[in-house]
Write a protein that holds these residues in place. Structure first.
Motif, mmCIF file in Angstrom:
data_model
loop_
_atom_site.group_PDB
_atom_site.id
_atom_site.type_symbol
_atom_site.label_atom_id
_atom_site.label_comp_id
_atom_site.label_asym_id
_atom_site.label_seq_id
_atom_site.Cartn_x
_atom_site.Cartn_y
_atom_site.Cartn_z
ATOM 1 N N ALA A 137 0.827 -1.203 0.000
ATOM 2 C CA ALA A 137 0.000 0.000 0.000
ATOM 3 C C ALA A 137 0.864 1.257 0.000
ATOM 4 O O ALA A 137 0.567 2.228 -0.708
ATOM 5 C CB ALA A 137 -0.950 0.004 1.193
ATOM 6 N N SER A 138 1.936 1.252 0.779
ATOM 7 C CA SER A 138 2.805 2.427 0.815
ATOM 8 C C SER A 138 3.494 2.629 -0.529
ATOM 9 O O SER A 138 3.661 3.774 -0.987
ATOM 10 C CB SER A 138 3.835 2.306 1.938
ATOM 11 N N ALA A 139 3.870 1.536 -1.210
ATOM 12 C CA ALA A 139 4.497 1.663 -2.532
ATOM 13 C C ALA A 139 3.519 2.267 -3.534
ATOM 14 O O ALA A 139 3.896 3.124 -4.351
ATOM 15 C CB ALA A 139 4.979 0.295 -3.019
ATOM 16 N N ALA A 140 2.271 1.846 -3.482
ATOM 17 C CA ALA A 140 1.261 2.390 -4.390
ATOM 18 C C ALA A 140 0.983 3.859 -4.083
ATOM 19 O O ALA A 140 0.882 4.693 -4.997
ATOM 20 C CB ALA A 140 -0.021 1.574 -4.295
ATOM 21 N N LEU A 141 0.864 4.201 -2.800
ATOM 22 C CA LEU A 141 0.603 5.592 -2.422
ATOM 23 C C LEU A 141 1.754 6.500 -2.817
ATOM 24 O O LEU A 141 1.540 7.631 -3.284
ATOM 25 C CB LEU A 141 0.335 5.679 -0.919
#
Length: 323
Positions: free
Chosen positions: A82-86
């Motif tokens: 999720a952090s990579a996508a954000l």
């Protein structure tokens, strides 16, 4: 704007519950999938008519045609993906449980706020007609709600089931956060939050009675909501008979329903007994995904925010985090 989805983790949940829905909703399409096993990623893409597949999540995130990410991996990787996508500026639809625990949920919420990105947690029962009807009945047909009680019981898993790959990660606390409680209870606790609002206090106890696996197999918990509703929940995965029932009692009536079995909703008040039957959607996440697409397109609210997902994880921890 068309929402072109990429899925990270095309396992069992994406076969029927969620995956096909991305291709059936207006202004939504599934354009790429990822699984670490390249052969399985390729097979999924071919069977579901998806143009591209990857065995590396960052490659999918970096795909210029992908402008939204659905993360359907086990919870231990949710924060990472999720952090990579954000960071890449892409909105996220994240499977439940949101994270392994409330500490991770706080971390992910901070990341979402830092990057000013969109994140929705897949507490998808909120958008199903069955549970919208339950909420309507609670709000308008039983007076002031006072007490909510939930009982969810299952017979012990067979040795064969416990050895299946789709079950092993669910029973491994380092991957799932806990056992079957962590797999199923997020739906139930989120519904109570959806029905009754802000939480004032929660506490509980968890234990492993049967010793069949490492995680707790019995959990009991209480929630006091700010509107004075008192919730009592009991989960047991080691008993002789299955049970899936929730009851809400108000000052002028009561409602009973199930969370997973879609038994007819029963309303009892001064007008007598009435029952309301609903069929589950063919793809149970489709109503939620439609709401997420509207949110990502700036056409509707967030159907389940990161803040709401964090509250569910806080309750989960207060019930079973000490086990």
């Amino acid at each position: 704007m068309e929402i072109n989805w990429g899925i990270i983790g095309v396992g069992d949940v994406t076969e029927v519950k969620s995956g096909p829905a991305f291709q059936k909703i207006e202004h939504s399409d599934l354009v790429a999938v990822m699984r670490r096993d390249a052969a399985k990623a390729k097979d999924y893409a071919e069977r579901h008519g998806v143009p591209r597949w990857y065995s590396d999540a960052q490659q999918l995130i970096d795909d210029p045609e992908v402008n939204a990410i659905y993360i359907a991996t086990p919870p231990d990787s949710h924060v990472f993906y999720a952090s990579a996508a954000l960071r890449a500026g892409k909105p996220v639809y994240l499977e439940k449980p949101m994270t392994l625990n409330a500490t991770e949920a706080d971390e992910l919420l901070r990341l979402q706020q830092t990057h000013r990105g969109k994140l929705t947690v897949a507490h998808y029962r909120r958008e199903q007609l069955y549970f919208k009807k339950v909420k309507e009945l609670i709000d308008s047909h039983i007076g002031v709600p006072r007490i909510a009680s939930l009982r969810y019981h299952q017979q012990p898993l067979s040795a064969e089931t416990m050895q299946s790959p789709r079950m092993q990660w669910r029973l491994n606390p380092t991957q799932s956060g806990g056992g079957l409680f962590h797999d199923l209870a997020p739906h139930q606790i989120d519904l109570m939050y959806y029905f009754f609002g802000n939480i004032a206090f929660s506490k509980g106890i968890a234990h492993n009675q049967a010793g069949l696996y490492r995680a707790a197999d019995v959990v009991s918990g209480q929630i006091l909501f700010e509107n004075n509703v008192l919730f009592n929940g009991q989960w047991a995965f080691n008993v002789a008979e299955d049970s899936d029932v929730c009851e809400v009692i108000g000052s002028e009536g009561r409602i009973s329903f199930s969370v997973f079995n879609y038994q007819p909703i029963e309303l009892v008040n001064e007008q007598g007994v009435r029952r309301f039957a609903f069929e589950p959607p063919a793809h149970v996440q489709q109503p939620m995904i439609a709401a997420v697409v509207a949110y990502f397109r700036e056409e509707g609210p967030n159907p389940c925010s990161a803040q709401e997902g964090r509250e569910v994880m806080r309750v989960m921890d207060s019930f079973a985090g000490g086990f």
